[in-house]
Design a protein around this motif. Structure first.
Motif, PDB file in Angstrom:
ATOM      1  N   LEU A  27      -1.424   0.279   2.231  1.00 25.03           N
ATOM      2  CA  LEU A  27      -2.046  -0.758   1.407  1.00 25.03           C
ATOM      3  C   LEU A  27      -2.314  -0.247  -0.007  1.00 25.03           C
ATOM      4  O   LEU A  27      -2.064  -0.948  -0.995  1.00 25.03           O
ATOM      5  CB  LEU A  27      -3.357  -1.221   2.058  1.00 25.03           C
ATOM      6  CG  LEU A  27      -3.238  -1.858   3.450  1.00 25.03           C
ATOM      7  CD1 LEU A  27      -4.620  -2.253   3.959  1.00 25.03           C
ATOM      8  CD2 LEU A  27      -2.305  -3.048   3.447  1.00 25.03           C
ATOM      9  N   VAL A  28      -2.786   0.976  -0.109  1.00 25.92           N
ATOM     10  CA  VAL A  28      -3.081   1.559  -1.420  1.00 25.92           C
ATOM     11  C   VAL A  28      -1.796   1.744  -2.231  1.00 25.92           C
ATOM     12  O   VAL A  28      -1.743   1.430  -3.427  1.00 25.92           O
ATOM     13  CB  VAL A  28      -3.811   2.910  -1.255  1.00 25.92           C
ATOM     14  CG1 VAL A  28      -3.913   3.636  -2.599  1.00 25.92           C
ATOM     15  CG2 VAL A  28      -5.202   2.686  -0.669  1.00 25.92           C
ATOM     16  N   LYS A  29      -0.732   2.243  -1.583  1.00 29.18           N
ATOM     17  CA  LYS A  29       0.520   2.489  -2.293  1.00 29.18           C
ATOM     18  C   LYS A  29       1.160   1.196  -2.799  1.00 29.18           C
ATOM     19  O   LYS A  29       1.702   1.149  -3.903  1.00 29.18           O
ATOM     20  CB  LYS A  29       1.506   3.233  -1.379  1.00 29.18           C
ATOM     21  CG  LYS A  29       1.167   4.701  -1.190  1.00 29.18           C
ATOM     22  CD  LYS A  29       2.221   5.409  -0.345  1.00 29.18           C
ATOM     23  CE  LYS A  29       1.956   6.895  -0.273  1.00 29.18           C
ATOM     24  NZ  LYS A  29       2.963   7.622   0.534  1.00 29.18           N
ATOM     25  N   VAL A  30       1.092   0.145  -1.982  1.00 32.29           N
ATOM     26  CA  VAL A  30       1.658  -1.133  -2.410  1.00 32.29           C
ATOM     27  C   VAL A  30       0.859  -1.706  -3.576  1.00 32.29           C
ATOM     28  O   VAL A  30       1.427  -2.251  -4.526  1.00 32.29           O
ATOM     29  CB  VAL A  30       1.698  -2.123  -1.227  1.00 32.29           C
ATOM     30  CG1 VAL A  30       2.109  -3.513  -1.694  1.00 32.29           C
ATOM     31  CG2 VAL A  30       2.671  -1.627  -0.158  1.00 32.29           C
ATOM     32  N   LEU A  70      -5.299  -8.809   2.445  1.00 35.92           N
ATOM     33  CA  LEU A  70      -5.304  -8.032   3.676  1.00 35.92           C
ATOM     34  C   LEU A  70      -6.325  -6.908   3.616  1.00 35.92           C
ATOM     35  O   LEU A  70      -7.072  -6.663   4.581  1.00 35.92           O
ATOM     36  CB  LEU A  70      -3.905  -7.471   3.931  1.00 35.92           C
ATOM     37  CG  LEU A  70      -3.598  -6.902   5.321  1.00 35.92           C
ATOM     38  CD1 LEU A  70      -3.849  -7.950   6.397  1.00 35.92           C
ATOM     39  CD2 LEU A  70      -2.145  -6.429   5.379  1.00 35.92           C
ATOM     40  N   ALA A  71      -6.387  -6.221   2.487  1.00 34.90           N
ATOM     41  CA  ALA A  71      -7.341  -5.116   2.334  1.00 34.90           C
ATOM     42  C   ALA A  71      -8.776  -5.636   2.390  1.00 34.90           C
ATOM     43  O   ALA A  71      -9.667  -4.986   2.962  1.00 34.90           O
ATOM     44  CB  ALA A  71      -7.092  -4.387   1.022  1.00 34.90           C
ATOM     45  N   SER A  72      -9.008  -6.794   1.815  1.00 35.06           N
ATOM     46  CA  SER A  72     -10.340  -7.376   1.842  1.00 35.06           C
ATOM     47  C   SER A  72     -10.761  -7.707   3.266  1.00 35.06           C
ATOM     48  O   SER A  72     -11.909  -7.448   3.669  1.00 35.06           O
ATOM     49  CB  SER A  72     -10.364  -8.652   0.988  1.00 35.06           C
ATOM     50  OG  SER A  72     -11.613  -9.304   1.076  1.00 35.06           O
ATOM     51  N   GLN A  73      -9.851  -8.222   4.057  1.00 30.81           N
ATOM     52  CA  GLN A  73     -10.148  -8.560   5.447  1.00 30.81           C
ATOM     53  C   GLN A  73     -10.394  -7.317   6.296  1.00 30.81           C
ATOM     54  O   GLN A  73     -11.127  -7.372   7.291  1.00 30.81           O
ATOM     55  CB  GLN A  73      -8.991  -9.375   6.047  1.00 30.81           C
ATOM     56  CG  GLN A  73      -8.818 -10.746   5.413  1.00 30.81           C
ATOM     57  CD  GLN A  73      -7.548 -11.437   5.888  1.00 30.81           C
ATOM     58  OE1 GLN A  73      -6.517 -10.803   6.105  1.00 30.81           O
ATOM     59  NE2 GLN A  73      -7.610 -12.748   6.036  1.00 30.81           N
ATOM     60  N   MET A  74      -9.794  -6.197   5.892  1.00 26.14           N
ATOM     61  CA  MET A  74      -9.916  -4.969   6.674  1.00 26.14           C
ATOM     62  C   MET A  74     -10.935  -3.992   6.103  1.00 26.14           C
ATOM     63  O   MET A  74     -11.136  -2.914   6.653  1.00 26.14           O
ATOM     64  CB  MET A  74      -8.541  -4.281   6.764  1.00 26.14           C
ATOM     65  CG  MET A  74      -7.531  -5.060   7.571  1.00 26.14           C
ATOM     66  SD  MET A  74      -5.972  -4.149   7.727  1.00 26.14           S
ATOM     67  CE  MET A  74      -5.194  -5.050   9.077  1.00 26.14           C
ATOM     68  N   GLY A  75     -11.548  -4.346   4.999  1.00 27.87           N
ATOM     69  CA  GLY A  75     -12.543  -3.466   4.411  1.00 27.87           C
ATOM     70  C   GLY A  75     -11.965  -2.218   3.774  1.00 27.87           C
ATOM     71  O   GLY A  75     -12.621  -1.173   3.720  1.00 27.87           O
ATOM     72  N   VAL A  76     -10.739  -2.307   3.265  1.00 29.42           N
ATOM     73  CA  VAL A  76     -10.081  -1.165   2.616  1.00 29.42           C
ATOM     74  C   VAL A  76     -10.226  -1.297   1.103  1.00 29.42           C
ATOM     75  O   VAL A  76      -9.885  -2.338   0.534  1.00 29.42           O
ATOM     76  CB  VAL A  76      -8.589  -1.100   2.993  1.00 29.42           C
ATOM     77  CG1 VAL A  76      -7.900   0.046   2.247  1.00 29.42           C
ATOM     78  CG2 VAL A  76      -8.439  -0.924   4.499  1.00 29.42           C
ATOM     79  N   THR A  77     -10.724  -0.260   0.453  1.00 27.90           N
ATOM     80  CA  THR A  77     -10.893  -0.264  -0.995  1.00 27.90           C
ATOM     81  C   THR A  77      -9.560   0.041  -1.684  1.00 27.90           C
ATOM     82  O   THR A  77      -8.896   1.019  -1.347  1.00 27.90           O
ATOM     83  CB  THR A  77     -11.936   0.776  -1.425  1.00 27.90           C
ATOM     84  OG1 THR A  77     -13.179   0.490  -0.779  1.00 27.90           O
ATOM     85  CG2 THR A  77     -12.135   0.754  -2.935  1.00 27.90           C
ATOM     86  N   LEU A  78      -9.190  -0.793  -2.638  1.00 29.42           N
ATOM     87  CA  LEU A  78      -7.923  -0.621  -3.362  1.00 29.42           C
ATOM     88  C   LEU A  78      -8.176  -0.195  -4.806  1.00 29.42           C
ATOM     89  O   LEU A  78      -9.213  -0.546  -5.391  1.00 29.42           O
ATOM     90  CB  LEU A  78      -7.131  -1.935  -3.360  1.00 29.42           C
ATOM     91  CG  LEU A  78      -6.650  -2.460  -2.012  1.00 29.42           C
ATOM     92  CD1 LEU A  78      -5.921  -3.786  -2.198  1.00 29.42           C
ATOM     93  CD2 LEU A  78      -5.742  -1.445  -1.316  1.00 29.42           C
TER      94      LEU A  78
END
Length: 250
Positions: free
Chosen positions: A52-55, A99-107
């Motif tokens: 997710l971060v790389k994209v 997607l990151a927001s739904q999974m709680g991943v910081t971008l």
């Protein structure tokens, strides 16, 4: 302990030690994916989050540079490719942010240092010089992320990540093909991406010897392991022959 039994034990110890030689990685080891985090959309690994971060990072610099082909590029083909890449990354960026927001991943919200150096390089150029930099910088970046996407697609346990990786895989392959269609991709575009101003390693084309020499090595090669096995077998046979009970001398 008899000589034969001693030799058998020695061989068994030798063979048991081989699988745990330092530096030998096992591709099927789940620990390599990192710790698993539970999310509303299911569990995700460190590799899932890294995708997710790389994209996101790819979109942060490829979208604006794709747009800038309109005014900086000399080649009509480069302008067409740039417009398509900008459009596709806009689509991916919207999807990865959701997607990151739904999974709680910081971008991240800005390109990394290498990407900023590529943008600065391209923004200092126009015409054919810009075309060359654009085609090669973006081709190298896509070639770098392509295998990472494949790894996540093959190993993730999260259905949402798997579907996203599938889409990314198709788009990145499409982009590499488009960039190559400019006929401007050189060794730089086929090598590992490096910051602007750093000479990339020469790309390897059709040379298995040089290709194997450039592969990263995390431990002994398969050939070394095979030779060690053979050496152990030879030593054991030698011990058996030397210590084998001899018949009575008449």
């Amino acid at each position: 302990m008899s000589a034969k039994r001693f030799a058998a034990v020695a061989l068994a110890v030798h063979l048991l030690l081989l699988p745990v030689l330092p530096g030998v990685a096992h591709a099927d080891d789940p620990a390599e994916a990192g710790p698993v985090q539970q999310t509303p959309l299911g569990p995700i690994s460190a590799l899932d989050k890294e995708l997710l971060v790389k994209v996101r990072l790819a979109g942060l610099w490829e979208m604006p540079m794709g747009e800038e082909t309109k005014t900086r590029a000399a080649s009509t083909r480069v302008k067409e490719v740039g417009a398509q890449l900008a459009s596709d990354h806009m689509f991916l960026d919207e999807r990865v942010v959701r997607l990151a927001s739904q999974m709680g991943v910081t971008l991240p919200n800005e390109p990394n240092a290498d990407q900023q150096s590529w943008m600065a390089e391209m923004r200092s150029l126009t015409g054919t010089a810009f075309d060359d930099s654009f085609a090669n910088r973006l081709r190298a970046a896509h070639g770098s992320i392509f295998p990472a996407i494949g790894t996540v697609r093959a190993n993730t346990r999260n259905e949402a990540i798997r579907q996203f990786a599938q889409v990314c895989n198709q788009i990145v392959l499409k982009h590499m093909t488009l960039l190559e269609s400019t006929n401007m991709v050189t060794d730089m575009g086929l090598s590992k991406p490096v910051a602007a101003g750093v000479a990339p390693a020469a790309a390897v084309r059709g040379d298995p010897v040089r290709a194997s020499a450039q592969l990263p090595s995390d431990g002994p090669s398969p050939l070394v392991v095979l030779l060690m096995c053979l050496a152990g077998a030879v030593v054991t046979i030698g011990i058996l022959r030397v210590l084998r009970p001899r018949g009575d001398v008449k």
